[in-house]
Enzyme design. Structure first.
Site, mmCIF file in Angstrom:
data_model
loop_
_atom_site.group_PDB
_atom_site.id
_atom_site.type_symbol
_atom_site.label_atom_id
_atom_site.label_comp_id
_atom_site.label_asym_id
_atom_site.label_seq_id
_atom_site.Cartn_x
_atom_site.Cartn_y
_atom_site.Cartn_z
ATOM 1 C CB ALA A 118 -0.611 4.208 6.653
ATOM 2 N N GLY A 119 1.426 3.866 4.266
ATOM 3 C CA GLY A 119 2.480 3.075 3.646
ATOM 4 C C GLY A 119 3.716 3.912 3.358
ATOM 5 C CB SER A 173 -8.387 9.387 9.150
ATOM 6 O OG SER A 173 -8.667 10.453 8.288
ATOM 7 C CG LEU A 174 -5.610 13.399 6.601
ATOM 8 C CD1 LEU A 174 -5.696 14.839 6.098
ATOM 9 C CD2 LEU A 174 -5.022 12.504 5.515
ATOM 10 C CG PHE A 182 -12.362 19.252 11.408
ATOM 11 C CD1 PHE A 182 -11.843 20.154 10.510
ATOM 12 C CD2 PHE A 182 -12.885 18.064 10.918
ATOM 13 C CE1 PHE A 182 -11.828 19.891 9.149
ATOM 14 C CE2 PHE A 182 -12.879 17.791 9.564
ATOM 15 C CZ PHE A 182 -12.354 18.701 8.673
ATOM 16 N NE ARG A 229 -16.040 13.490 9.734
ATOM 17 C CZ ARG A 229 -14.903 13.285 9.101
ATOM 18 N NH1 ARG A 229 -14.461 12.060 8.882
ATOM 19 N NH2 ARG A 229 -14.188 14.308 8.682
ATOM 20 C CD GLU A 241 -16.329 16.970 10.819
ATOM 21 O OE1 GLU A 241 -16.461 15.810 10.405
ATOM 22 O OE2 GLU A 241 -15.906 17.255 11.943
ATOM 23 C CD GLN A 265 -16.452 8.984 10.381
ATOM 24 O OE1 GLN A 265 -15.496 9.361 9.715
ATOM 25 N NE2 GLN A 265 -16.564 9.253 11.670
ATOM 26 C CG ASP A 308 -7.803 -5.722 -3.078
ATOM 27 O OD1 ASP A 308 -9.012 -5.453 -2.930
ATOM 28 O OD2 ASP A 308 -7.169 -5.448 -4.105
ATOM 29 N N GLY A 361 0.831 -1.200 0.000
ATOM 30 C CA GLY A 361 0.000 0.000 0.000
ATOM 31 C C GLY A 361 0.867 1.251 0.000
ATOM 32 C CG HIS A 402 -15.711 9.224 5.027
ATOM 33 N ND1 HIS A 402 -15.196 9.684 3.832
ATOM 34 C CD2 HIS A 402 -14.999 9.839 6.008
ATOM 35 C CE1 HIS A 402 -14.213 10.537 4.092
ATOM 36 N NE2 HIS A 402 -14.073 10.636 5.397
ATOM 37 C CG HIS A 425 -18.051 12.718 5.770
ATOM 38 N ND1 HIS A 425 -18.762 13.869 5.543
ATOM 39 C CD2 HIS A 425 -16.832 13.108 6.205
ATOM 40 C CE1 HIS A 425 -17.996 14.913 5.829
ATOM 41 N NE2 HIS A 425 -16.823 14.473 6.231
ATOM 42 N NE ARG A 459 -11.571 8.609 10.277
ATOM 43 C CZ ARG A 459 -11.677 9.765 9.608
ATOM 44 N NH1 ARG A 459 -11.204 10.887 10.127
ATOM 45 N NH2 ARG A 459 -12.285 9.802 8.444
ATOM 46 C CG LEU A 487 -15.450 14.027 1.884
ATOM 47 C CD1 LEU A 487 -16.437 13.496 2.905
ATOM 48 C CD2 LEU A 487 -14.036 13.574 2.226
#
Lengths: 589, 245
Positions: free
Chosen positions: A19-20, A402-403, A119, A289, A258, A243, A224, A15, A356, A245, A397, A255
């Site tokens: 994150a990867g 998440s970022l 946020f 959310r 928010e 979640q 996957d 990935g 989302h 959104h 969340r 999207l």
């Protein structure tokens, strides 16, 4: 005969999203590292994230990591593992500084610091008022993070295998324990297989929103990676928590950040009423959310929706200065213009909740090590980002977490994967390591039934939207499970039309559907077994949170093959929640 | 609240798409193939391609991912213009005529609408697309909103190649860096935190660099992110002449 290539690395990352690549940046300089991705890295869905990344920098007003931890725990309806949430909040500041130092073009305050905005669910002093905690770059923060991480990977000379689909992981026994030995990847360009061995393997494969019809997720988000883990008999955690959104473009699911509400946007029903005042009197449109999405769905259910079918509500930005919209929300307003022909300066935008983000996924500890049960670590196997469940998001969340998650736990995965690879030896490769993938592809290629992949996928998405979305009941979930069971049978009778070797996306869509069916079933089954309402999981037949019975993470295991009976081959376990400082309380905003 | 726009019943219509097909496993030659599909006015060209792939011919091959114009996978040539298939609404095209869809020009075609993007990515890598700075800040570097604004436009690039493959110079000279690489160089040349503007200006002062640009504005017109590409190239030219950003 399928041609098979062999590669050996210290660290193999599956990935190339946030994150990867964050993991690769830690691993690359210290170990021979490969990143394998079904897409060219900058196509990854991190790039679609908009609003920002939370960190208590306190650049514009007083803030603290402890308040951030509390908000994360409360936002997650107390199903968050609090040790992990503390790490997330504490390490957020360095995570933002890392990105700035790599070159990320954050928006700035007049004195040149990273600017911050409000946020949903992020508050001052344990819920007193909204706080400006989200670091951002217009409404394309995810794009900037993805670009910056890729730029840094180019600088470091990280080796990528792009448009390689990882379809299997090969496990082997070392010192009496099952460990990962390699992944098997399908090269889209040639149709050839690559066995990529590694001492450490990191999963950073993102989500699986394509089990739903209305979703903000990319076509390629078919789960996957999580599906492979499931098929290996390893557990998946908290899969019922998905979640929705609140503000997807009506009918399309695209999207709208928010951040629109963070900058002052207001949700209204067809009567023009600011309905969130009734549902969350203190923070209104900036409630978490799950609450906003349910409130919107409820407005529509009670007949206060807009449009010819009264099936959406409105996001009203008309009271904002066009200059503010242009500076802070340019992309999402462009989406409204392009796809719905609505001018946000002067017209409210039709919106409705869109699938989302998966709060659940591959269970890990705070070192991003994957677990084979409630607490046993699988040596050399790591996961981070949306595919993982550490669990910092619990039952819901918060936006901008998440970022943050991909940066904090992506970095940790890279660090600990290298640490392990430094002392480990390359696990031996079992014979015929590619056999299962060869068999899987051969099954799809040789199947000559009259079922179409696209038809089955659409029926799956329809049933998930109808039965496992914002509102759920025992009956609706059983209906989804029955439908999935039927689709599994019909999946055996598919046929494809492209039998070529090169760029065969017809073949891969069929393979991806297999993963979607697996994950939809796990999600629906876990949702049925959690007979309470908590965070993003709302059961109309069990309206209240039930801490006595369900203050636990669900852990689902695949045991055996599906038989055509609901839940056959699935075992449900439970795992305690880690509580450090915050005892569960009622969740009000 | 201002007047709510009612979105009426969505009309549907039948359109004909003519798609440039190529599969080297079947034939050396590319050819046009026509498909008829029923579409709605909110549908995009990507929806039409999916409809064909999912209902008529599974072998039709194209790249796509996010489907709303941010990942950059699906740049194609629609009615002779470079566009993202996911950002082009069918209703905005002339639906009474055949809509042509073909691969972007100037890169080797692999299969149907899929091209080999590697030459494009290589040009991007050649301009050093990463921040080069020797300072070791302990915290965030400071940057004024004015300095941040200087390169804002070029940070929007999604590497879709719509600009580069709309450029007549690139079509005839594949060695030319092309607009996208210059846009990404601009993003760092004008970033006050970067210390190596000279390095990139030198690279782009090459015979295959910015001076090949003939200001036809194709790139600006093609950019799905609305980047003023030609302006960015002009700013790089001026910086070379001045010897600094």
């Amino acid at each position: 005969m399928t041609k098979v290539h062999h590669h050996e690395f210290d660290v193999v990352i599956v990935g190339a999203g946030g994150a990867g690549m964050r993991a690769a940046i830690e691993a690359g300089p210290h170990a021979k590292t490969a990143v394998i991705s079904k897409l060219f890295p900058t196509r990854s869905h991190t790039g679609a994230a908009q609003g920002g990344m939370a960190a208590a920098l306190a650049n514009v007003e007083e803030d603290s990591w402890e308040w951030h931890t509390f908000d994360t725990v409360k936002g997650g309806d107390y199903l968050v593992d609090q040790d992990a949430a503390e790490i997330l909040a504490k390490e957020s500041v360095q995570a933002v500084i890392d990105l700035e130092n790599m070159g990320l073009p954050f928006n700035r305050t007049p004195d040149g610091k990273i600017d911050q905005r409000r946020f949903g669910g992020h508050t001052r002093d344990h819920g007193k008022a909204p706080v400006r905690r989200s670091c951002y770059a217009a409404d394309r923060t995810g794009h900037m993070i993805l670009q910056t991480l890729y730029q840094t990977c180019v600088k470091l000379g990280i080796e990528f295998f792009n448009e390689f689909y990882v379809l299997d992981m090969v496990m082997t026994e070392v010192d009496g324990q099952e460990v990962p030995a390699a992944v098997v990847a399908y090269d889209l360009a040639t149709g050839e297989l690559h066995i990529v061995r590694g001492k450490s393997i990191v999963y950073a494969t993102g989500g699986f929103g394509k089990i739903f019809k209305t979703t903000s997720n990319a076509h390629t988000l078919t789960g996957d990676g999580i599906g492979i883990i499931w098929r290996k008999g390893l557990p998946l955690e908290d899969m019922e928590f998905y979640q929705f959104h609140p503000t997807g473009l009506a009918g399309l699911g695209i999207l709208l950040s928010e951040a629109a509400r963070g900058e002052g946007g207001i949700l209204r029903n067809a009567q023009g009423e600011r309905f969130m005042e009734r549902y969350a009197p203190t923070i209104k449109d900036l409630a978490p959310r799950d609450m906003v999405a349910r409130a919107m769905a409820n407005e529509v259910r009670e007949g206060r929706g807009g449009g010819p079918n009264k099936d959406y509500v409105f996001l009203d930005l008309t009271h904002l200065e066009p200059a503010v919209i242009d500076a802070k929300l340019p992309d999402i307003t462009e989406f409204a213009r392009t796809y719905l022909g609505v001018e946000p300066y002067t017209e409210p935008v039709p919106v409705f909740p869109t699938a989302h983000y998966a709060m659940g996924g591959i269970p890990t500890n705070i070192k991003a090590e994957v677990l084979s049960d409630n607490d046993t670590v699988i040596p050399g196997l790591y996961a981070a980002g949306e595919c993982a469940c550490v669990s910092v998001h619990g039952a819901n969340r918060l936006g901008t977490n998440s970022l943050l998650d991909i940066n904090v736990f992506g970095k940790r995965a890279g660090i600990y994967a290298v640490e392990y690879a430094k002392t480990a030896t390359l696990p031996p490769l079992p014979e015929n390591a590619e056999a299962d993938v060869v068999k899987l592809l051969e099954q799809v290629r040789s199947s000559t039934g009259d079922e179409k992949v696209a038809v089955l996928r659409r029926e799956l998405q329809d049933t998930m939207d109808a039965n496992a979305q914002v509102y759920r009941t025992e009956e609706s979930l059983n209906e989804a499970l029955n439908k999935i069971t039927e689709l599994r049978e019909r999946y055996k009778n598919i046929s494809i039309q492209d039998y070529g070797q090169r760029f065969n996306t017809d073949l891969l869509e069929a393979v991806e559907l297999g993963f979607l069916l697996d994950l939809a079933e796990v999600l629906a089954y876990a949702s049925r077994e959690r007979r309470e309402s908590r965070g993003g999981h709302f059961r109309e037949d069990y309206l209240d949170r039930n801490d006595d019975k369900f203050m636990m993470h669900s852990m689902l295991y695949k045991e055996g093959e599906p038989t055509g009976e609901i839940g056959a081959g699935i075992r449900v376990g439970w795992k305690p929640v880690v509580i450090t400082n915050y005892q569960p309380m009622e969740r009000k905003y | 609240m201002s007047e709510v726009k009612e979105i009426a019943e969505i009309p549907s219509f039948t359109v004909t798409l003519s798609i440039r097909r190529f599969d080297p496993e079947k034939s050396e030659e590319a050819s046009w193939e026509e498909f008829q599909v029923e579409m709605h006015s909110t549908d995009r060209v990507l929806d039409a391609l999916h409809k064909i792939k999912w209902e008529q011919d599974g072998s039709l091959t194209f790249r796509r991912s996010c489907a709303h114009g941010v990942c950059g996978s699906d740049a194609v040539r629609i009615n002779g213009r470079n566009r993202l298939a996911c950002k082009t609404l069918i209703k905005d095209l002339d639906i009474n005529s055949t809509i042509t869809v073909e691969p972007i020009k100037g890169l080797p075609v692999e299969k149907d609408l899929v091209v080999d993007m590697n030459p494009f990515y290589q040009a991007y890598k050649d301009i050093n697309p990463f921040l080069l700075a020797n300072d070791k800040p302990e915290k965030e570097r400071l940057q004024s909103p004015e300095d941040r604004a200087r390169y804002d436009d070029t940070t929007k690039c999604i590497l879709c190649a719509a600009c580069t493959t709309s450029c007549p110079v690139f079509w005839t000279d594949g060695q030319y860096f092309g607009p996208a690489a210059i846009v990404n160089a601009h993003r760092f040349i004008f970033d006050s935190r970067d210390e190596q503007a000279d390095l990139r200006l030198d690279i782009l002062n090459d015979k295959e660099g910015v001076w090949r640009c003939r200001t036809t504005f194709n790139c600006t017109e093609a950019c799905p992110r609305g980047i003023e590409v030609t302006k960015a190239i002009a700013e790089v030219k001026q910086a070379i002449l001045r010897g600094k950003p």
